[in-house]
Design an enzyme around this catalytic site. Structure first.
Site, PDB file in Angstrom:
ATOM      1  N   ARG A 307       0.900  -1.320   0.069  1.00  0.00           N
ATOM      2  CA  ARG A 307      -0.027  -0.104  -0.058  1.00  0.00           C
ATOM      3  C   ARG A 307       0.957   1.317  -0.085  1.00  0.00           C
ATOM      4  O   ARG A 307       1.331   1.432   1.150  1.00  0.00           O
ATOM      5  CB  ARG A 307      -0.712   0.044   1.353  1.00  0.00           C
ATOM      6  CG  ARG A 307      -1.912   0.860   1.105  1.00  0.00           C
ATOM      7  CD  ARG A 307      -2.845   0.914   2.400  1.00  0.00           C
ATOM      8  NE  ARG A 307      -3.484  -0.595   2.629  1.00  0.00           N
ATOM      9  CZ  ARG A 307      -4.532  -1.014   1.874  1.00  0.00           C
ATOM     10  NH1 ARG A 307      -5.527  -0.022   1.271  1.00  0.00           N
ATOM     11  NH2 ARG A 307      -5.116  -2.256   2.179  1.00  0.00           N
ATOM     12  N   ARG A 421       2.640  -4.944  -6.911  1.00  0.00           N
ATOM     13  CA  ARG A 421       2.083  -6.276  -6.373  1.00  0.00           C
ATOM     14  C   ARG A 421       2.380  -7.380  -7.293  1.00  0.00           C
ATOM     15  O   ARG A 421       2.539  -8.527  -6.775  1.00  0.00           O
ATOM     16  CB  ARG A 421       0.688  -5.956  -6.179  1.00  0.00           C
ATOM     17  CG  ARG A 421       0.303  -5.045  -5.131  1.00  0.00           C
ATOM     18  CD  ARG A 421      -1.401  -4.903  -4.683  1.00  0.00           C
ATOM     19  NE  ARG A 421      -1.603  -4.251  -3.801  1.00  0.00           N
ATOM     20  CZ  ARG A 421      -2.666  -3.975  -3.083  1.00  0.00           C
ATOM     21  NH1 ARG A 421      -3.586  -4.887  -3.172  1.00  0.00           N
ATOM     22  NH2 ARG A 421      -2.863  -3.259  -2.016  1.00  0.00           N
TER      23      ARG A 421
END
Length: 457
Positions: A307, A421
């Site tokens: 994040r 990711r």
């Protein structure tokens, strides 16, 4: 912050900025909401929302607005009759002063009722602008993310004869991920990539773009990374998610760092009419950095690069006819899944339940990749059909073949994929006992290397 929590966090902020950014029509049609209020209320409850909180006094405001318009029209009719009588009196040489005074008073009454109607219209628009999209009938009803439904899995988790490490440990040990220096430069939730770590990001972007353009039929776009408020409003980021955005003052106006390429790419056709025969379906892909303040998410995913305030992503965006949009959603989702399959990464596809849907979405599939270093599935793409929700907001229409009247297109988008990711998934899934990381075969032509080994900077 989780997509569903954004609404709660922004509820106090949005009304302060709502009028300021309400450039376009609301996301749901006024007549539809008015004529289907019980259905709208039930769909809001399915989302886990309180209709009274979201709709507020919509019914009363709408009735008062319609009454004010009716009153204005009735008074106008009286004024017109009086004007005709005045003309007759003047023509016959009679005194018309009483009627002249009456028409002046009627004109003031008309202006008053029209102002009341305009104020109530503005209030209706504010309420509708805060109304989320309605879930499609195929979306499973649920109360939280626990009620999401797994649709399928692909591949199997890798087996290790050692305890796999999380990417933040591997990245530091290999000298390819530097969070400490990033914090020195910019603060928390930023990353510096070194050498093959940086090359892996670049290789992933090029690989994904090549697959989507050469095999899946997407047209590549390189859009601006700063957009105006109209663009943010068009795709639904403003006013709802203002606290999650980075604002950049620019003279008397302001620009916004894009949270996703969805914003500039979807708004390419804002206020345009697409000819269905030549433009639909229209599939676009873009590689951009993305910027999110992650308001309210502090304390979540603080380790590693899951994040971040800045991250890179390849986005997929589609414009299509309403009757084709759910078929296109399945294709878009499969296009995103293909990237993971080519990289040999185990994943699952999940249909989000009503309570977990994003603000603008009518239906969403999340693709979640397996991360052995953390022993969990992590979202790597959300593929959504917004139906006419964004198109109404951004005024994107098409002209059906053989018809003069235009209609709103349906818009869709999804990550194809989130670069950071995917980087994490490769590092964790392809780690070796000696601490190195193998490069998936599909990426080796882009990397110019077969393995990431330790390197210090």
């Amino acid at each position: 912050m989780h997509r569903h929590e954004w609404w709660r966090h922004a509820v106090n902020v949005q009304w302060a900025v709502l009028f300021r950014y309400s450039y376009e029509p609301p996301m749901l049609d006024l007549n539809f909401v008015r004529n289907n209020l019980p259905l709208v209320e039930q769909k809001l409850r399915d989302r886990g929302l309180d209709p009274a909180e979201i709709l507020k006094d919509f019914h009363e405001v709408d009735q008062q607005r319609r009454q004010a318009i009716t009153d204005a029209e009735t008074i106008k009719a009286r004024r017109n009759r009086a004007s005709e009588e005045i003309a007759k009196l003047k023509k016959s040489g009679q005194d018309a002063s009483t009627l002249v005074a009456e028409t002046k008073e009627l004109r003031e009454q008309i202006q008053d009722r029209e102002k009341v109607a305009a104020d109530l219209e503005k209030r209706s628009q504010q309420i509708l602008a805060g109304l989320p999209n309605l879930p499609n009938e195929s979306v499973p009803v649920g109360k939280s993310a626990e009620d999401n439904v797994e649709i399928r899995r692909w591949g199997t988790p890798p087996k290790f004869d050692f305890t796999p490490k999380p990417h933040w440990e591997l990245g530091e040990q290999l000298g390819v991920l530097d969070l400490e220096r990033a914090a020195k430069l910019s603060g928390a939730r930023f990353a510096v990539y070194w050498d093959l770590g940086a090359r892996l990001e670049r290789a992933l972007a090029n690989f994904m773009l090549d697959v989507h353009t050469r095999e899946h039929g997407y047209t590549e776009v390189l859009p601006p990374y700063l957009v105006n408020s109209e663009s943010m409003y068009g795709t639904g980021q403003l006013p709802k998610f203002v606290s999650d955005l980075f604002r950049v003052p620019h003279g008397e106006k302001e620009l916004w760092l894009i949270p996703t390429a969805e914003v500039p790419v979807t708004n390419l056709y804002r206020d345009e009419v697409l000819e269905a025969a030549s433009h639909l379906p229209r599939s676009l892909t873009a590689y951009t950095p993305c910027f999110r303040s992650e308001a309210g998410s502090y304390g979540k995913d603080v380790r590693g690069i899951i994040r971040q305030h800045q991250f890179q992503k390849v986005e997929l965006v589609k414009f299509c006819r309403p009757e084709d949009s759910y078929q296109q959603l399945e294709k878009l989702t499969q296009d995103a899944e293909t990237i993971l399959q080519k990289l040999g990464l185990h994943y699952r596809a999940v249909a989000l339940c009503t309570a977990d849907l994003g603000f603008s979405s009518a239906k969403t599939y999340d693709i979640e990749v397996w991360l052995p270093g953390q022993q969990l599935f992590r979202e790597i793409s959300s593929c959504s059909n917004f139906e006419a929700f964004q198109a109404r907001r951004a005024n994107i229409r098409y002209r059906p073949e053989g018809k003069n009247k235009t209609e709103f297109v349906h818009t869709l988008n999804g990550s194809g994929l989130a670069i950071g990711r995917t980087w994490v998934a490769i590092v964790e899934n392809y780690q070796q006992p000696d601490g190195s990381v193998l490069i998936p075969e599909a990426l080796r032509p882009y990397m110019g290397a077969e393995r990431i080994t330790a390197n210090k900077f």
